[in-house]
Design an enzyme around this catalytic site. Structure first.
Site, PDB file in Angstrom:
ATOM      1  N   SER A  17      38.344  46.188  43.485  1.00 36.34           N
ATOM      2  CA  SER A  17      39.506  45.804  44.282  1.00 36.34           C
ATOM      3  C   SER A  17      39.740  46.706  45.484  1.00 36.34           C
ATOM      4  O   SER A  17      40.378  46.301  46.448  1.00 36.34           O
ATOM      5  CB  SER A  17      40.748  45.800  43.402  1.00 36.34           C
ATOM      6  OG  SER A  17      40.851  47.018  42.691  1.00 36.34           O
ATOM      7  N   HIS A  45      39.348  40.179  41.113  1.00 40.10           N
ATOM      8  CA  HIS A  45      38.850  39.928  42.470  1.00 40.10           C
ATOM      9  C   HIS A  45      37.506  39.216  42.486  1.00 40.10           C
ATOM     10  O   HIS A  45      36.904  39.056  43.549  1.00 40.10           O
ATOM     11  CB  HIS A  45      38.747  41.256  43.235  1.00 40.10           C
ATOM     12  CG  HIS A  45      40.090  41.844  43.520  1.00 40.10           C
ATOM     13  ND1 HIS A  45      40.801  41.565  44.654  1.00 40.10           N
ATOM     14  CD2 HIS A  45      40.876  42.662  42.776  1.00 40.10           C
ATOM     15  CE1 HIS A  45      41.962  42.197  44.615  1.00 40.10           C
ATOM     16  NE2 HIS A  45      42.033  42.870  43.480  1.00 40.10           N
ATOM     17  N   LYS A  77      45.543  35.553  42.234  1.00 39.96           N
ATOM     18  CA  LYS A  77      44.799  35.752  43.489  1.00 39.96           C
ATOM     19  C   LYS A  77      44.141  34.433  43.890  1.00 39.96           C
ATOM     20  O   LYS A  77      44.815  33.567  44.395  1.00 39.96           O
ATOM     21  CB  LYS A  77      43.831  36.916  43.328  1.00 39.96           C
ATOM     22  CG  LYS A  77      44.613  38.213  42.984  1.00 39.96           C
ATOM     23  CD  LYS A  77      43.764  39.436  43.023  1.00 39.96           C
ATOM     24  CE  LYS A  77      44.467  40.640  42.419  1.00 39.96           C
ATOM     25  NZ  LYS A  77      45.705  41.052  43.076  1.00 39.96           N
TER      26      LYS A  77
HETATM   27  C1  LIG Z   1      41.942  44.750  39.638  1.00 34.75           C
HETATM   28  C2  LIG Z   1      43.221  44.064  39.292  1.00 34.75           C
HETATM   29  N1  LIG Z   1      43.427  43.713  38.010  1.00 34.75           N
HETATM   30  C3  LIG Z   1      44.551  43.074  37.651  1.00 34.75           C
HETATM   31  C4  LIG Z   1      45.544  42.783  38.571  1.00 34.75           C
HETATM   32  C5  LIG Z   1      46.790  42.117  38.038  1.00 34.75           C
HETATM   33  O1  LIG Z   1      47.270  41.094  38.780  1.00 34.75           O
HETATM   34  P1  LIG Z   1      48.634  40.389  38.397  1.00 34.75           P
HETATM   35  O2  LIG Z   1      49.581  41.435  37.903  1.00 34.75           O
HETATM   36  O3  LIG Z   1      49.071  39.771  39.666  1.00 34.75           O
HETATM   37  O4  LIG Z   1      48.316  39.401  37.341  1.00 34.75           O
HETATM   38  C6  LIG Z   1      45.373  43.143  39.910  1.00 34.75           C
HETATM   39  C7  LIG Z   1      46.402  42.870  40.935  1.00 34.75           C
HETATM   40  O5  LIG Z   1      46.449  43.387  42.003  1.00 34.75           O
HETATM   41  C8  LIG Z   1      44.166  43.803  40.278  1.00 34.75           C
HETATM   42  O6  LIG Z   1      43.928  44.148  41.558  1.00 34.75           O
END
Ligand SMILES: Cc1ncc(COP(=O)(O)O)c(C=O)c1O
Length: 236
Positions: A17, A45, A77
């Site tokens: 990420s 991602h 995402k």
């Molecule tokens: C690598 C990674 N894992 C998990 C998440 C969790 O995303 P969310 O809390 O929007 O479900 C993110 C969000 O930025 C992320 O970048």
């Protein structure tokens, strides 16, 4: 070393990420096997991004999905919704269902969020040109940024493309300046990355046009030129 621990869990991201590089999943599966470890992949991602049909890093490398103990991803995402998923063996999923605090005390996915994510998946499968465009635009941004001398680190042709600046204050200043010119890019600072690797992180979508990409890289390069050179981190 391994025998000092009863269990070992290797946790990686499909597409990283912060850097936009791709985990070497086949090699990690070998490490898992060799050391009797568990392997978990965060596809936040990579799902809807890499793999021939957007199936993520498992599809990208064509590995047996059963060689990864736990697949995890977010719907927030590329799947344009909110919530997430965990996938693994039936036994593991049962275990998690009854032990994870998040499942015990909070509500599940709402029907609208579920429908939105499902629709995004269906659109992705029905309109593969979206993925083609995403890849073309990402490659275009990366190529132009490199040509302009931007330190894009280890970004590997994915839509996550950093511009490593190496100084938090300068990052925030750059992000604000670009925002005033109509470009939305987040500064990523310590502790998300080391201070010396503070960066702007660009996310490319299949909806960005070539003109937008060219203009963004041009403005970025112009702004970087106004910084004192030794305050930029050398290209890795
Ligand atoms: C690598 C990674 N894992 C998990 C998440 C969790 O995303 P969310 O809390 O929007 O479900 C993110 C969000 O930025 C992320 O970048």
């Amino acid at each position: 070393m391994r025998d000092r621990f009863r269990r070992v869990l290797i946790v990686v991201e499909g597409v990283y990420s912060m850097d936009g590089d791709i985990a070497d999943l086949p090699a990690l599966i070998q490490v898992r096997r060799r050391h009797g470890a568990l392997l978990m992949v965060d596809e936040a991602h990579s799902i809807g991004v890499i793999g021939a049909t957007g199936g993520g890093v498992g599809e990208y490398f064509g590995v047996d999905r059963g060689d990864v103990d736990l697949w995890m991803g977010t719907l927030s995402k590329s799947l344009a919704s909110c919530g997430g998923y965990l996938a693994g063996s039936g036994a593991l999923v049962d275990y998690l269902r009854y032990t994870l605090p998040g499942f015990i005390y909070s509500a599940g996915l709402t029907p609208p969020n579920t429908a939105a994510a499902l629709t995004a998946l269906r659109v992705m499968r029905a309109e593969p040109d979206r993925l083609t465009r995403l890849r073309q635009r990402s490659a275009e941004f990366l190529r132009l940024a490199r040509e302009a001398g931007v330190n894009t680190g280890t970004s590997a042709g994915t839509p996550v493309i950093p511009c490593i600046v190496g100084d938090s204050l300068r990052c925030v200043h750059l992000a604000n300046t670009l925002f005033e010119r109509g470009i939305s890019v987040n500064p990523i600072l310590y502790p998300a990355v080391e201070e010396r690797l503070s960066r702007l992180r660009f996310f490319i979508t299949g909806e960005h046009t070539s003109e937008q990409i060219e203009r963004t890289v041009q403005l970025l390069a112009d702004e970087l030129d106004t910084l004192v050179p030794q305050q930029l981190v050398e290209v890795q």
